[in-house]
Design a protein around this motif. Structure first.
Motif, mmCIF file in Angstrom:
data_model
loop_
_atom_site.group_PDB
_atom_site.id
_atom_site.type_symbol
_atom_site.label_atom_id
_atom_site.label_comp_id
_atom_site.label_asym_id
_atom_site.label_seq_id
_atom_site.Cartn_x
_atom_site.Cartn_y
_atom_site.Cartn_z
ATOM 1 N N ALA A 191 7.365 43.218 -47.208
ATOM 2 C CA ALA A 191 5.916 43.193 -47.030
ATOM 3 C C ALA A 191 5.476 42.228 -45.934
ATOM 4 O O ALA A 191 4.360 42.331 -45.414
ATOM 5 C CB ALA A 191 5.233 42.816 -48.343
ATOM 6 N N ILE A 192 6.346 41.290 -45.570
ATOM 7 C CA ILE A 192 5.963 40.309 -44.545
ATOM 8 C C ILE A 192 6.775 40.485 -43.266
ATOM 9 O O ILE A 192 6.674 39.675 -42.342
ATOM 10 C CB ILE A 192 6.110 38.871 -45.074
ATOM 11 C CG1 ILE A 192 7.575 38.556 -45.411
ATOM 12 C CG2 ILE A 192 5.223 38.645 -46.292
ATOM 13 C CD1 ILE A 192 7.822 37.080 -45.731
ATOM 14 N N GLY A 193 7.609 41.511 -43.224
ATOM 15 C CA GLY A 193 8.336 41.804 -41.994
ATOM 16 C C GLY A 193 9.643 41.067 -41.806
ATOM 17 O O GLY A 193 10.092 40.876 -40.667
ATOM 18 N N GLY A 194 10.280 40.670 -42.892
ATOM 19 C CA GLY A 194 11.595 40.036 -42.768
ATOM 20 C C GLY A 194 11.672 38.689 -43.446
ATOM 21 O O GLY A 194 10.675 38.149 -43.929
ATOM 22 N N ASN A 195 12.883 38.131 -43.452
ATOM 23 C CA ASN A 195 13.149 36.903 -44.197
ATOM 24 C C ASN A 195 13.517 35.726 -43.297
ATOM 25 O O ASN A 195 13.853 34.654 -43.788
ATOM 26 C CB ASN A 195 14.291 37.152 -45.191
ATOM 27 C CG ASN A 195 14.304 36.169 -46.337
ATOM 28 O OD1 ASN A 195 13.271 35.593 -46.700
ATOM 29 N ND2 ASN A 195 15.476 35.950 -46.920
ATOM 30 N N ASP A 196 13.460 35.928 -41.995
ATOM 31 C CA ASP A 196 13.875 34.889 -41.048
ATOM 32 C C ASP A 196 12.673 34.046 -40.635
ATOM 33 O O ASP A 196 11.760 34.527 -39.963
ATOM 34 C CB ASP A 196 14.515 35.533 -39.815
ATOM 35 C CG ASP A 196 15.162 34.519 -38.887
ATOM 36 O OD1 ASP A 196 14.808 33.331 -38.955
ATOM 37 O OD2 ASP A 196 16.017 34.922 -38.074
ATOM 38 N N ALA A 248 12.112 33.849 -36.830
ATOM 39 C CA ALA A 248 11.549 35.085 -36.272
ATOM 40 C C ALA A 248 10.056 35.163 -36.548
ATOM 41 O O ALA A 248 9.276 35.574 -35.672
ATOM 42 C CB ALA A 248 12.266 36.299 -36.875
ATOM 43 N N HIS A 249 9.629 34.776 -37.733
ATOM 44 C CA HIS A 249 8.202 34.781 -38.063
ATOM 45 C C HIS A 249 7.431 33.825 -37.161
ATOM 46 O O HIS A 249 6.286 34.095 -36.779
ATOM 47 C CB HIS A 249 7.991 34.382 -39.528
ATOM 48 C CG HIS A 249 8.278 35.478 -40.500
ATOM 49 N ND1 HIS A 249 7.505 36.621 -40.584
ATOM 50 C CD2 HIS A 249 9.250 35.616 -41.437
ATOM 51 C CE1 HIS A 249 7.997 37.420 -41.530
ATOM 52 N NE2 HIS A 249 9.060 36.823 -42.054
ATOM 53 N N ALA A 250 8.074 32.714 -36.818
ATOM 54 C CA ALA A 250 7.412 31.716 -35.971
ATOM 55 C C ALA A 250 7.573 32.016 -34.489
ATOM 56 O O ALA A 250 6.998 31.313 -33.648
ATOM 57 C CB ALA A 250 7.975 30.335 -36.277
ATOM 58 N N GLY A 251 8.336 33.065 -34.153
ATOM 59 C CA GLY A 251 8.557 33.426 -32.754
ATOM 60 C C GLY A 251 9.391 32.398 -31.999
ATOM 61 O O GLY A 251 9.201 32.189 -30.797
ATOM 62 N N LEU A 252 10.354 31.762 -32.692
ATOM 63 C CA LEU A 252 11.149 30.688 -32.105
ATOM 64 C C LEU A 252 12.596 31.110 -31.908
ATOM 65 O O LEU A 252 13.106 31.990 -32.597
ATOM 66 C CB LEU A 252 11.101 29.451 -33.004
ATOM 67 C CG LEU A 252 9.712 28.831 -33.217
ATOM 68 C CD1 LEU A 252 9.785 27.719 -34.256
ATOM 69 C CD2 LEU A 252 9.149 28.301 -31.899
ATOM 70 N N SER A 306 17.525 27.536 -31.027
ATOM 71 C CA SER A 306 17.513 26.110 -30.706
ATOM 72 C C SER A 306 16.451 25.367 -31.510
ATOM 73 O O SER A 306 16.600 24.165 -31.794
ATOM 74 C CB SER A 306 17.272 25.903 -29.211
ATOM 75 O OG SER A 306 16.042 26.510 -28.812
ATOM 76 N N ALA A 307 15.389 26.071 -31.885
ATOM 77 C CA ALA A 307 14.344 25.444 -32.691
ATOM 78 C C ALA A 307 14.888 25.069 -34.069
ATOM 79 O O ALA A 307 14.466 24.069 -34.670
ATOM 80 C CB ALA A 307 13.145 26.374 -32.832
ATOM 81 N N GLY A 308 15.819 25.874 -34.583
ATOM 82 C CA GLY A 308 16.434 25.559 -35.867
ATOM 83 C C GLY A 308 17.254 24.281 -35.790
ATOM 84 O O GLY A 308 17.226 23.450 -36.702
ATOM 85 N N VAL A 309 17.985 24.137 -34.691
ATOM 86 C CA VAL A 309 18.756 22.912 -34.481
ATOM 87 C C VAL A 309 17.805 21.724 -34.358
ATOM 88 O O VAL A 309 18.050 20.647 -34.909
ATOM 89 C CB VAL A 309 19.644 23.027 -33.230
ATOM 90 C CG1 VAL A 309 20.409 21.728 -32.989
ATOM 91 C CG2 VAL A 309 20.608 24.206 -33.368
ATOM 92 N N GLY A 310 16.704 21.936 -33.634
ATOM 93 C CA GLY A 310 15.717 20.874 -33.484
ATOM 94 C C GLY A 310 15.115 20.470 -34.816
ATOM 95 O O GLY A 310 14.922 19.279 -35.088
ATOM 96 N N LEU A 311 14.827 21.466 -35.668
ATOM 97 C CA LEU A 311 14.283 21.177 -36.999
ATOM 98 C C LEU A 311 15.281 20.365 -37.812
ATOM 99 O O LEU A 311 14.910 19.382 -38.482
ATOM 100 C CB LEU A 311 13.957 22.480 -37.728
ATOM 101 C CG LEU A 311 13.511 22.350 -39.195
ATOM 102 C CD1 LEU A 311 12.231 21.531 -39.298
ATOM 103 C CD2 LEU A 311 13.323 23.735 -39.819
ATOM 104 N N VAL A 313 19.956 28.500 -43.667
ATOM 105 C CA VAL A 313 19.811 29.584 -42.687
ATOM 106 C C VAL A 313 18.333 29.931 -42.486
ATOM 107 O O VAL A 313 17.996 30.917 -41.846
ATOM 108 C CB VAL A 313 20.608 30.837 -43.111
ATOM 109 C CG1 VAL A 313 22.097 30.542 -43.082
ATOM 110 C CG2 VAL A 313 20.185 31.353 -44.482
ATOM 111 N N LEU A 314 17.457 29.096 -43.068
ATOM 112 C CA LEU A 314 16.003 29.230 -42.930
ATOM 113 C C LEU A 314 15.511 30.591 -43.416
ATOM 114 O O LEU A 314 14.696 31.243 -42.766
ATOM 115 C CB LEU A 314 15.576 28.969 -41.477
ATOM 116 C CG LEU A 314 15.959 27.588 -40.925
ATOM 117 C CD1 LEU A 314 15.469 27.439 -39.485
ATOM 118 C CD2 LEU A 314 15.408 26.471 -41.800
ATOM 119 N N ALA A 315 16.023 30.998 -44.574
ATOM 120 C CA ALA A 315 15.565 32.226 -45.219
ATOM 121 C C ALA A 315 14.254 31.932 -45.947
ATOM 122 O O ALA A 315 14.195 31.010 -46.765
ATOM 123 C CB ALA A 315 16.615 32.744 -46.198
ATOM 124 N N VAL A 316 13.219 32.692 -45.655
ATOM 125 C CA VAL A 316 11.896 32.444 -46.236
ATOM 126 C C VAL A 316 11.941 32.465 -47.753
ATOM 127 O O VAL A 316 11.367 31.597 -48.428
ATOM 128 C CB VAL A 316 10.876 33.484 -45.710
ATOM 129 C CG1 VAL A 316 9.533 33.325 -46.428
ATOM 130 C CG2 VAL A 316 10.694 33.342 -44.210
#
Length: 362
Positions: free
Chosen positions: A160-165, A168-172, A175-180, A322-325
């Motif tokens: 319903a929200i277009g995926g679990n990543d 991807a939802h944030a358009g990043l 490398s943004a994951g590593v930064g986080l 893995v930043l799964a929503v």
């Protein structure tokens, strides 16, 4: 990592079991020595104890995200075909299951992984709770409670929200994951300094997170070298309790889940013996809540953990890394449920808040 010789020697399932055993041993040792527990971290954040449990938990969470995101960025693992992203995940299950799990871990005075460690350290209250969690988890995973689980889980999913990543939802980019992860590591270090956390406890918490990353790396390598496709995965404790129940009933085959479970128990047992912390504890000790409270909390964790597709480790660290929503929602719900339950206990004057200051992780 060439696993082919081991696969040829003992077969694919037992290679997974051996890998799980090694990972579980490491987790058990570090969890016992660091007293890693999400419930303790929540109580710590609420002022029920000092900041050490929160700082220890933050170190593990940050290490898991930073290490796994770095592995993904370097192309050393790929999680696109894992359960977190290959199929729609239940958000309603994560939300409701997480809340139930959080309430349960306050009532039972420990999350699933902590209760396993306590059980291996001689705590018979932990043994009792784990037994009830295992039975309830099995009933929710493949037994009588499956219709209820599926009914709740069907309300709202990642479709319903277009995926679990999350990225991807944030358009990043990755490398943004590593930064986080790096930002969280700095925050965790700040907590450790403020709490005056010992080097060994900080190391233990950090190694919990790195063990999760090692689990992802091992299972990804295994998935690329076996004949029959398998999904990459990492540590969890609620599912292994359920699948081990199936195995005991004559269904399925031993693998990663059983290795992790056995390894964690052995690792914690050895660590408790070596450190002189092995001690039999019963319900008869002064200040211990009713056995019925432990039972109720264990049922909530068994059902809620399977509904949320993971415990505080399986959803919180493995899915969170893995930043799964769905996993992050599940973890946030577990924390919220625990905080609400502790506030309720404090309000009704159950006497649990003073005990928490003495035994924050059971």
């Amino acid at each position: 990592m060439d696993l082919v010789p081991l696969i040829d020697l003992i077969g694919e399932p037992y290679t997974a079991l051996v890998g799980g055993l090694v990972l579980g041993l490491a987790f058990g040792v570090f969890a016992q020595r660091s007293r890693y527990c999400t419930r303790s971290a929540v109580l710590s954040a609420m002022g029920e104890s000092d900041l050490k449990p929160l700082a220890t938990w933050a170190a593990g969470f940050a290490a898991a995200i930073l290490a796994v995101q770095a592995l993904l960025g370097a192309g050393l693992i790929d999680v696109a075909e894992t359960r977190f992203f290959s199929t729609a995940q239940s958000l309603s299950g994560a939300l409701i299951g997480g809340l139930l799990f959080g309430v349960g871990m306050v009532l039972a005075r420990g999350c699933v992984s902590r209760l396993l460690v306590l059980s291996a350290s001689g705590n018979l209250r932990g043994v009792f709770s784990i037994a009830i969690i295992a039975v309830t988890a099995l009933a929710t995973y493949s037994g009588l409670l499956v219709p209820l689980r599926d009914g709740i889980g069907a309300f709202w999913s990642t479709a319903a929200i277009g995926g679990n990543d999350l990225l991807a939802h944030a358009g990043l980019e990755r490398s943004a994951g590593v930064g986080l992860g790096a930002i969280l590591a700095v925050v965790a270090l700040g907590f450790a300094l403020k709490a005056r956390l010992s080097f060994w406890r900080l190391l233990g918490g950090t190694m919990i997170g790195l063990t999760v990353a090692a689990g992802w790396y091992f299972t990804w390598q295994l998935s690329t070298q076996v004949f029959d496709p398998i999904q990459a995965e990492s540590l969890s404790f609620i599912r292994p309790l359920a699948t081990s129940g199936e195995l005991a009933l004559g269904s399925g085959m031993a693998g990663l889940d059983q290795g992790v479970l056995i390894g964690a128990i052995l690792g914690a047992f050895v660590a408790a013996l070596v450190s002189g912390e092995f001690r039999l504890s019963t319900f008869a000790e002064p200040g211990v809540p009713s056995i019925w409270r432990y039972a109720a909390g264990s049922v909530l964790m068994g059902f809620g953990g399977i509904l949320a597709v993971g415990c505080t480790i399986g959803a919180g660290l493995t899915g969170g890394s893995v930043l799964a929503v769905s996993s992050l929602i599940g973890l946030a719900s577990m924390i919220a449920g625990a905080a609400l339950a502790q506030l309720a206990l404090r309000t009704v004057g159950s006497g649990d808040a003073p005990q928490a200051a003495v035994m924050p992780a059971e």
